[in-house]
Design a protein around this motif. Structure first.
Motif, PDB file in Angstrom:
ATOM      1  N   VAL A 237     -12.885  -2.157  10.567  1.00  9.00           N
ATOM      2  CA  VAL A 237     -13.699  -1.467   9.558  1.00  9.00           C
ATOM      3  C   VAL A 237     -14.621  -0.453  10.227  1.00  9.00           C
ATOM      4  O   VAL A 237     -14.777   0.682   9.755  1.00  9.00           O
ATOM      5  CB  VAL A 237     -14.493  -2.488   8.722  1.00  9.00           C
ATOM      6  N   ALA A 240     -12.586   2.601  11.402  1.00  6.38           N
ATOM      7  CA  ALA A 240     -12.212   3.466  10.283  1.00  6.38           C
ATOM      8  C   ALA A 240     -13.413   4.263   9.784  1.00  6.38           C
ATOM      9  O   ALA A 240     -13.313   5.460   9.471  1.00  6.38           O
ATOM     10  CB  ALA A 240     -11.616   2.631   9.156  1.00  6.38           C
ATOM     11  N   THR A 244     -13.677   8.298   9.656  1.00  7.31           N
ATOM     12  CA  THR A 244     -13.526   8.960   8.354  1.00  7.31           C
ATOM     13  C   THR A 244     -14.794   8.995   7.511  1.00  7.31           C
ATOM     14  O   THR A 244     -14.852   9.699   6.507  1.00  7.31           O
ATOM     15  CB  THR A 244     -12.440   8.242   7.524  1.00  7.31           C
ATOM     16  N   ARG A 246     -15.628   6.561   5.727  1.00  8.95           N
ATOM     17  CA  ARG A 246     -15.294   5.735   4.564  1.00  8.95           C
ATOM     18  C   ARG A 246     -15.043   4.302   5.021  1.00  8.95           C
ATOM     19  O   ARG A 246     -14.561   4.063   6.132  1.00  8.95           O
ATOM     20  CB  ARG A 246     -14.020   6.255   3.863  1.00  8.95           C
ATOM     21  N   SER A 248     -12.886   1.018   4.900  1.00  7.94           N
ATOM     22  CA  SER A 248     -11.511   0.645   4.587  1.00  7.94           C
ATOM     23  C   SER A 248     -11.270  -0.784   5.043  1.00  7.94           C
ATOM     24  O   SER A 248     -11.675  -1.179   6.141  1.00  7.94           O
ATOM     25  CB  SER A 248     -10.533   1.568   5.313  1.00  7.94           C
ATOM     26  N   THR A 249     -10.623  -1.554   4.187  1.00  9.00           N
ATOM     27  CA  THR A 249     -10.265  -2.926   4.542  1.00  9.00           C
ATOM     28  C   THR A 249      -8.763  -3.061   4.755  1.00  9.00           C
ATOM     29  O   THR A 249      -8.201  -4.152   4.642  1.00  9.00           O
ATOM     30  CB  THR A 249     -10.733  -3.912   3.451  1.00  9.00           C
ATOM     31  N   GLN A 250      -8.120  -1.968   5.079  1.00  2.09           N
ATOM     32  CA  GLN A 250      -6.687  -1.996   5.364  1.00  2.09           C
ATOM     33  C   GLN A 250      -6.455  -2.458   6.811  1.00  2.09           C
ATOM     34  O   GLN A 250      -7.265  -2.217   7.696  1.00  2.09           O
ATOM     35  CB  GLN A 250      -6.071  -0.608   5.179  1.00  2.09           C
ATOM     36  N   ASP A 251      -5.326  -3.117   7.011  1.00  2.00           N
ATOM     37  CA  ASP A 251      -4.851  -3.443   8.358  1.00  2.00           C
ATOM     38  C   ASP A 251      -5.857  -4.275   9.154  1.00  2.00           C
ATOM     39  O   ASP A 251      -6.107  -4.013  10.343  1.00  2.00           O
ATOM     40  CB  ASP A 251      -4.508  -2.171   9.142  1.00  2.00           C
TER      41      ASP A 251
END
Length: 267
Positions: A237, A240, A244, A246, A248-251
């Motif tokens: 997190v 990311a 960015t 921002r 993000s909780t992806q990956d």
């Protein structure tokens, strides 16, 4: 109302006591709020929270500060993993036990590691003397690393664990933590052969909780697994966001124990 030391002891008489090992006072409070009947630290997670490596490197004053902070926010029993007591000298181990008991712990983990079982027996006896002076019925969970650290050849691991269980029981231990044991037959034999409540360390290969209950397991610990995932999520997190701006909780994925431990500077 029963004292927390007796409450903690009684929890081992029921089905598996599932401990979602914590890092600090905040995570301890979360675990209690989510229904944890007891809270236990992970030695690795606690060390990482202070920027130290796991493995007898955390200064005693920081360990004590963490225990006091957790005890302040908890109403359920607190057990503290003190590794091997940060020393092979029973008198030094007694100093560590004195600190964590005075800070609010009613249970400890003490491990043998690569040292001889006789050394852990002396540490257990020293811990018991400290607890008695404080009037605390301290639950001493003796961790044996026969499986976790492959201390003997595979065909000897069960018999060696059973031998050490007898040693540690005679020395005054209240539980046996067979870290790294995952085979159901071995688990069942250990549970049948020792009077001590058996504690296992989470591994993906372990049977489900109902099967462990049937086998006779009394306690299941997450160890550092939760902290490894949370630190991994923190890294993802934060990376990311820095890239960015921002969230993000992806990956999300866990940090590996070795990588996370080596990230901390050596003493």
């Amino acid at each position: 109302m029963a004292k927390t030391d007796q409450v903690f002891r009684n929890l081992h008489d029921e089905g598996p006591l599932v401990l979602a090992n914590v890092t600090d006072a905040g995570s301890a409070r979360i675990v209690e709020a989510r229904g944890g009947r007891a809270v236990a630290t992970s030695s690795a997670a606690l060390a990482w929270s202070w920027g130290y490596r796991d493995g007898h490197q955390l200064p005693l004053e920081l360990l004590e500060a963490s225990v006091r902070a957790m005890a302040r926010v908890l109403t359920v029993p607190l057990s503290v993993d003190i590794e091997g007591g940060y020393s092979d000298d029973p008198d030094e181990v007694a100093r560590v036990v004195e600190a964590v008991v005075a800070a609010g712990a009613v249970g400890i983990n003490l491990e043998d590691g690569h040292a001889s079982p006789e050394i852990l027996c002396r540490k257990i006896a020293a811990a018991r003397r400290v607890a008695e002076r404080h009037g605390v019925d301290l639950f001493i969970n003796a961790r044996t690393d026969v499986y976790l650290k492959a201390l003997v050849p595979p065909e000897q691991r069960l018999s060696e664990t059973l031998t050490r269980a007898d040693f540690y029981s005679s020395a005054g231990a209240d539980g046996l933590f067979a870290a790294g044991m995952i085979d159901a037959e071995d688990i069942g034999e250990l549970c049948r052969s020792t009077r001590l409540p058996v504690n296992l360390l989470y591994r993906p290969e372990l049977a489900d909780i109902e099967t462990l209950h049937t086998l006779g397991v009394k306690r299941l610990s997450a160890g550092s697994a939760i902290a490894e995932f949370l630190y991994g999520a923190n890294a993802a997190v934060a990376s990311a966001f820095m890239a960015t701006g921002r969230l993000s909780t992806q990956d999300l994925s866990a940090y590996g124990y070795k990588d996370l431990n080596e990230l901390m500077p050596p003493v």
